[in-house]
Design a protein around this motif. Structure first.
Motif, PDB file in Angstrom:
ATOM      1  N   GLY B 108       9.563  11.223   8.452  1.00 53.89           N
ATOM      2  CA  GLY B 108      10.133  11.959   7.332  1.00 53.89           C
ATOM      3  C   GLY B 108      11.467  12.566   7.713  1.00 53.89           C
ATOM      4  N   LYS B 109      12.208  12.996   6.701  1.00 51.96           N
ATOM      5  CA  LYS B 109      13.549  13.518   6.978  1.00 51.96           C
ATOM      6  C   LYS B 109      13.511  14.846   7.730  1.00 51.96           C
ATOM      7  N   PHE B 111      11.518  15.355  10.346  1.00 51.88           N
ATOM      8  CA  PHE B 111      10.894  15.149  11.653  1.00 51.88           C
ATOM      9  C   PHE B 111      11.797  15.597  12.809  1.00 51.88           C
ATOM     10  N   LYS B 112      13.093  15.315  12.692  1.00 50.93           N
ATOM     11  CA  LYS B 112      14.020  15.733  13.764  1.00 50.93           C
ATOM     12  C   LYS B 112      13.960  17.248  13.954  1.00 50.93           C
ATOM     13  N   LEU B 115      10.790  18.320  15.727  1.00 51.63           N
ATOM     14  CA  LEU B 115      10.870  18.089  17.177  1.00 51.63           C
ATOM     15  C   LEU B 115      11.833  19.065  17.848  1.00 51.63           C
ATOM     16  N   ASP B 116      12.963  19.343  17.192  1.00 49.51           N
ATOM     17  CA  ASP B 116      13.941  20.267  17.774  1.00 49.51           C
ATOM     18  C   ASP B 116      13.338  21.651  17.994  1.00 49.51           C
TER      19      ASP B 116
END
Lengths: 471, 471
Positions: B108-109, B111-112, B115-116
């Motif tokens: 999904g948009k 997700f980054k 994780l960050d």
């Protein structure tokens, strides 16, 4: 009008494709950003789940695809499902997320109800559960139960371990760490952890470079299609494969604690086995004292027209363990024999013993499947779709051959002429707004949700026709 | 006043014990009901998470315990934490629960960003992540990366597999399924799946009856306490253990792709290794071309006074992989070397590749730990608590010996005189309203949350004193 026609009132009526390539520019940009911290090589596109609805998945470029792949066969009801949103907002869910319990030591007072909601749709003959976290985990937990059961049977269920067993297991040596095997099948997929990968046999990429257990592989039937026209050949194929199984059970140098098998080999190419083959297998496990584990990770939860695909076979007696994951969003195995609970506490155990948040979702899915009669819908739509695909198969005998899954609801697959032709087909389908998945070397598999309707089937069939006509 | 004194304004001020036995009658009744579908033998009591708050856990009999076990060391902040409740109610969470993505194929948009939020607290030197579902899963995923890396190095990072490798791996045979090993340590715990259990060596019950990989075990230092009075002995112990490691790296019949080690062996008895020992290990892995995996499943997320326990050692270079789970509520491994991303796509892969719902919780925990300076709190309270326990250790030298964890915040343990004495102590502590856990044969381990304060420490110490005085 069937339930699927009105299930998602605000679902798009058709795919929308806005970019000339997929992934589009925004997907590419976001994938590149993500790639600095995560392996993004398998990314098809970056999804916009807020904008996804029902059987349609949206991406960040504004493309909206009819989704018949559904997160690698793991979405049961569709995107932004109201029943799941309600479950996600429930007080039980907040608690499960915030107070993640060690379920074996300190279960919450709602845990029995959470399990009961899942057990309501347990396979016929099963009434107990052990919970895990993924398909591979579920299968390996079942392997553990099988190995413990085999050794307990050997030494007597109530007999304690010998000192030699306790000493040698600490050195990873026999007899404490015995040489026992799981028998699986060529082209099988049971997961990618070390024991599950040792049972997996679909593609080298899943296994290569990993140390493995030297476990044997039998042969899974390889039928000729259409089934009705090849009954004699296929009967002989069943017998040939059962003879191989019996040969391994008799002659393998280590005891076979269990056989694990998929009711339909999914990653391996949607290979089907007949009820007679499966009953033959069940008989052999009884004859040779092995357990039968049915891996329903991909086939479970309604998509084949029964809640669990092996229920089509009416096995007698029921299998010993049935593993689940994917469309149930949670994972684990069902069983019924009290002696499959290991003979001492803390043997089948770990910190979390599953995830109650995901189990709550599983319960909500089960309830919706039953309340809305979604399996009947999958059957009706699957039969309809299969008929349309049979017609296309006559029109495109090379690129749509060996059509499989008749009478198995929407769990349908076919073969393209080659791996390249298949991959090109999948890419063109996306460019025409339909997200489809492949399996094995050159097969196409349909894995829509249980709310997939005739209106969706019509779009799918028209798009396949369009894409294949351009060859 | 430190943060912990005001962190949970409506937390109980003291334990409440209403039943004369634990589990109480209602816990017993509910456990019996649950036992018809689930293995309940390890259940201590049935919890009421709605009524649990901060550092106190409630059960269904109205007992309220000060919790220094915290779901087998896996609660970072305490029960009904406001920051986690907010995360659980967020729109991102609803999406993650309802639209569980196949993160490798269709991230999904958001997700980054998810994780960050986790990577903000990555161990020094690590900037990438691979996500899994449990501690055992995290370790096995790290093993997979290590084996793939070892073989890629051997054949050249860009070199493709040979036909022989592809053929033999489908038969679980070498060279496609090579004989490679993971070196771990006696008394280690790395999980209970098959490969992780092969590296585990703390108790027979974790491993017995499971086929295992024949992987070697080195020795983990066994220090004399107090450390300051036994420096010479303990230095020699480090050298002895490093020599064993070097001997195995030199002489083991199969290549050692990686060494896995806990910064403090937790299940195995809270055994500590010095910074010199760990740097020695790091040097040996470089000398012999093995990777170093630090298993921070139990030690991670602040409880030792640094975000990750191995940061106390200032290893140079940083370890190759650091695995996490438990208090982070999510699981996986951190790494930094791009060549630890396998050389082909779909090698480190599975359907879900982790759970974004649990990763959102991990991010919320990370933010709270940083924003509220909870590691400083754990250090301050841990030092205070250790001082009090040192005094008790003088008063009860037999039942509170080998006090461990000085300078490691609240990550504290000691030995009782025997397994029976330890088990009796744990039971009496519960009857006095304190939930404590054991480890190894006769150790007691403290695993409170990061919001554990001096006021809680005082209750804990007074209760220990009371229980031990009754011997």
């Amino acid at each position: 009008m069937s339930v699927s026609e009105t299930y998602y009132p605000s679902e798009p009526t058709a795919p929308v494709v806005k970019t000339s390539v997929i992934p589009g520019p925004e997907s590419k940009k976001q994938t590149e950003e993500l790639s600095t911290v995560f392996d993004t090589r398998p990314v098809y596109f970056v999804a916009d789940y807020e904008k996804s609805n029902g059987n349609y998945i949206a991406d960040v470029d504004g493309n909206v695809y009819l989704d018949v792949y559904a997160q690698i066969a793991s979405i049961a009801l569709g995107y932004n499902n109201p029943a799941l949103i309600e479950a996600a907002k429930s007080p039980e869910m907040i608690r499960a997320l915030v107070e993640r319990p060690a379920l074996g030591n300190f279960p919450g007072k709602d845990f029995k109800q959470i399990l009961d909601n899942i057990l309501k749709v347990a396979p016929k003959g099963q009434d107990k559960i052990w919970s895990g976290l993924s398909g591979a985990d579920a299968n390996e937990l079942a392997f553990k139960a099988a190995f413990m059961h085999y050794q307990a049977k050997k030494r007597g269920y109530g007999t304690s371990f010998s000192e030699e067993e306790e000493t040698t297991t600490m050195l990873n040596q026999s007899p404490g760490s015995p040489e026992l095997a799981i028998l699986s099948f060529k082209r099988a997929f049971h997961g990618r952890l070390f024991a599950s990968a040792s049972a997996t046999c679909s593609k080298p990429i899943h296994k290569i470079d990993l140390p493995s257990f030297k476990w044997p592989k039998a042969e899974y039937p390889d039928y000729k299609y259409p089934l009705d026209d090849n009954a004699e050949y296929n009967d002989a194929e069943d017998k040939r494969c059962l003879a191989i199984v019996e040969d391994i059970l008799t002659n393998w140098h280590a005891p076979i604690a269990a056989i694990i098998i998929e009711p339909i080999q999914s990653e391996g190419g949607d290979n089907h086995g007949s009820a007679a083959f499966f009953q033959g297998l069940r008989d052999l496990t009884l004859k040779y004292g092995s357990l039968l584990i049915i891996d329903e990770v991909q086939t479970g939860v309604g998509a084949t027209g029964t809640m669990w695909a092996h229920e089509h076979f009416n096995l007698s007696p029921a299998p010993d363990m049935v593993t689940f994951s994917k469309k149930f969003q949670s994972a684990g195995y069902f069983f019924h024999d009290p002696e499959l609970v290991p003979n001492y506490s803390y043997r089948q155990f770990n910190t979390w013993c599953g995830d109650p948040a995901r189990m709550i979702i599983a319960g909500a899915i089960a309830k919706e499947v039953v309340d809305k009669n979604l399996i009947a819908n999958a059957k009706e739509v699957g039969d309809y779709l299969f008929g349309k695909l049979e017609e296309l198969s006559k029109k495109y005998p090379t690129e749509l051959s060996r059509l499989r899954g008749k009478g198995r609801a929407t769990f349908i697959a076919w073969d393209a002429s080659s791996s390249e032709a298949r991959n090109s087909f999948l890419a063109k389908m996306k460019l025409n707004g339909v997200n489809v998945g492949g399996c094995a070397d050159h097969s196409i598999r349909l894995r829509p949700t249980l709310t997939f309707g005739k209106k969706h089937a019509d779009i799918l069939v028209a798009t396949i026709d369009k894409v294949l006509s351009q060859n």
